[in-house]
Design a protein around this motif. Sequence first.
Motif, mmCIF file in Angstrom:
data_model
loop_
_atom_site.group_PDB
_atom_site.id
_atom_site.type_symbol
_atom_site.label_atom_id
_atom_site.label_comp_id
_atom_site.label_asym_id
_atom_site.label_seq_id
_atom_site.Cartn_x
_atom_site.Cartn_y
_atom_site.Cartn_z
ATOM 1 N N PHE A 259 -19.336 -0.553 43.367
ATOM 2 C CA PHE A 259 -19.492 0.605 44.237
ATOM 3 C C PHE A 259 -18.128 1.233 44.453
ATOM 4 O O PHE A 259 -17.110 0.533 44.510
ATOM 5 C CB PHE A 259 -20.089 0.191 45.586
ATOM 6 C CG PHE A 259 -21.556 -0.086 45.523
ATOM 7 C CD1 PHE A 259 -22.469 0.918 45.776
ATOM 8 C CD2 PHE A 259 -22.024 -1.351 45.205
ATOM 9 C CE1 PHE A 259 -23.823 0.675 45.704
ATOM 10 C CE2 PHE A 259 -23.368 -1.607 45.137
ATOM 11 C CZ PHE A 259 -24.282 -0.588 45.388
ATOM 12 N N PRO B 19 -29.175 -5.493 49.778
ATOM 13 C CA PRO B 19 -29.623 -4.124 49.445
ATOM 14 C C PRO B 19 -28.760 -3.471 48.361
ATOM 15 O O PRO B 19 -29.297 -2.805 47.464
ATOM 16 C CB PRO B 19 -29.494 -3.370 50.774
ATOM 17 C CG PRO B 19 -29.555 -4.415 51.824
ATOM 18 C CD PRO B 19 -28.926 -5.630 51.212
ATOM 19 N N GLN B 20 -27.456 -3.686 48.398
ATOM 20 C CA GLN B 20 -26.591 -3.111 47.371
ATOM 21 C C GLN B 20 -26.799 -3.803 46.028
ATOM 22 O O GLN B 20 -26.652 -3.176 44.983
ATOM 23 C CB GLN B 20 -25.128 -3.191 47.803
ATOM 24 C CG GLN B 20 -24.800 -2.192 48.894
ATOM 25 C CD GLN B 20 -23.339 -2.217 49.258
ATOM 26 O OE1 GLN B 20 -22.709 -3.274 49.340
ATOM 27 N NE2 GLN B 20 -22.782 -1.043 49.485
ATOM 28 N N THR C 61 -19.857 -6.167 49.881
ATOM 29 C CA THR C 61 -20.379 -5.435 48.736
ATOM 30 C C THR C 61 -20.296 -6.257 47.451
ATOM 31 O O THR C 61 -19.228 -6.730 47.080
ATOM 32 C CB THR C 61 -19.614 -4.107 48.556
ATOM 33 O OG1 THR C 61 -19.815 -3.328 49.724
ATOM 34 C CG2 THR C 61 -20.116 -3.340 47.351
ATOM 35 N N HIS D 173 -29.663 -4.784 44.926
ATOM 36 C CA HIS D 173 -30.848 -4.126 44.367
ATOM 37 C C HIS D 173 -30.504 -2.729 43.859
ATOM 38 O O HIS D 173 -31.087 -2.272 42.871
ATOM 39 C CB HIS D 173 -31.969 -4.079 45.399
ATOM 40 C CG HIS D 173 -32.594 -5.422 45.640
ATOM 41 N ND1 HIS D 173 -33.327 -6.090 44.696
ATOM 42 C CD2 HIS D 173 -32.565 -6.234 46.729
ATOM 43 C CE1 HIS D 173 -33.740 -7.245 45.176
ATOM 44 N NE2 HIS D 173 -33.281 -7.363 46.407
ATOM 45 N N GLN D 174 -29.562 -2.048 44.497
ATOM 46 C CA GLN D 174 -29.111 -0.743 44.000
ATOM 47 C C GLN D 174 -28.438 -0.904 42.632
ATOM 48 O O GLN D 174 -28.665 -0.094 41.724
ATOM 49 C CB GLN D 174 -28.128 -0.107 44.977
ATOM 50 C CG GLN D 174 -28.764 0.468 46.214
ATOM 51 C CD GLN D 174 -27.712 1.057 47.139
ATOM 52 O OE1 GLN D 174 -26.686 0.448 47.413
ATOM 53 N NE2 GLN D 174 -27.979 2.262 47.605
ATOM 54 N N GLY E 77 -31.112 -1.459 40.042
ATOM 55 C CA GLY E 77 -31.810 -0.215 39.722
ATOM 56 C C GLY E 77 -30.978 0.695 38.837
ATOM 57 O O GLY E 77 -31.505 1.323 37.899
ATOM 58 N N TYR E 78 -29.686 0.766 39.108
ATOM 59 C CA TYR E 78 -28.795 1.595 38.296
ATOM 60 C C TYR E 78 -28.712 1.071 36.867
ATOM 61 O O TYR E 78 -28.758 1.836 35.907
ATOM 62 C CB TYR E 78 -27.410 1.649 38.942
ATOM 63 C CG TYR E 78 -26.435 2.538 38.234
ATOM 64 C CD1 TYR E 78 -26.712 3.880 38.014
ATOM 65 C CD2 TYR E 78 -25.220 2.034 37.780
ATOM 66 C CE1 TYR E 78 -25.812 4.701 37.362
ATOM 67 C CE2 TYR E 78 -24.309 2.856 37.134
ATOM 68 C CZ TYR E 78 -24.614 4.186 36.930
ATOM 69 O OH TYR E 78 -23.712 4.990 36.281
#
Length: 167
Positions: free
Chosen positions: A50, A148-149, A59, A151-152, A155-156
């Motif tokens: 990120f 949650p990050q 993170t 999972h982001q 997804g990316y």
Amino acid sequence: MSDFTNEIVLRPRFELSFEAEVEQLKRVFDASSRDPFMVKRLDEHIYIRFKKKATTFWTPQLHLELTSFEKGISKIHGVFGPNPSLWTFFMFLHFGVGTLFLILGVFAYSNYSLGKDVTLWVTGMGFLILIWFVLYAFGRMGKSKGEPQMHQLKGYLKELIADFKPI
């Protein structure tokens, strides 16, 4: 890529296979850059992180390694994990607590063998066990805050490799 179970394990790993050359995969990662993600590639190693503005203490990042042992078939080996600096610090703390525990254990045994009072040493060992539980709870809390990050990131990655045919 199969979905994770309800519980994200510490540093979850996965492997994906595609009908593609490694160079094709490299080009996809070289051309990708979308907020809030930052993609860095060093040869066959790819790091998806990120950007600074979306980064917190917990993170996670995604490390991918591209391999190919057959012509036309490539694999992506992936590992989700914390920031390497945080991981190193956390392991240093565990190593330090473990070393102190062993040292106090040696002193306790020596004093016990000599017939001296070992209350101080055993109390110190109990305190170190308490610190281990606190470190464990701290790690679990961080894992849940970073989920949650994670999972982001997943997804990316799915978006980036959507055009390739899985095996």
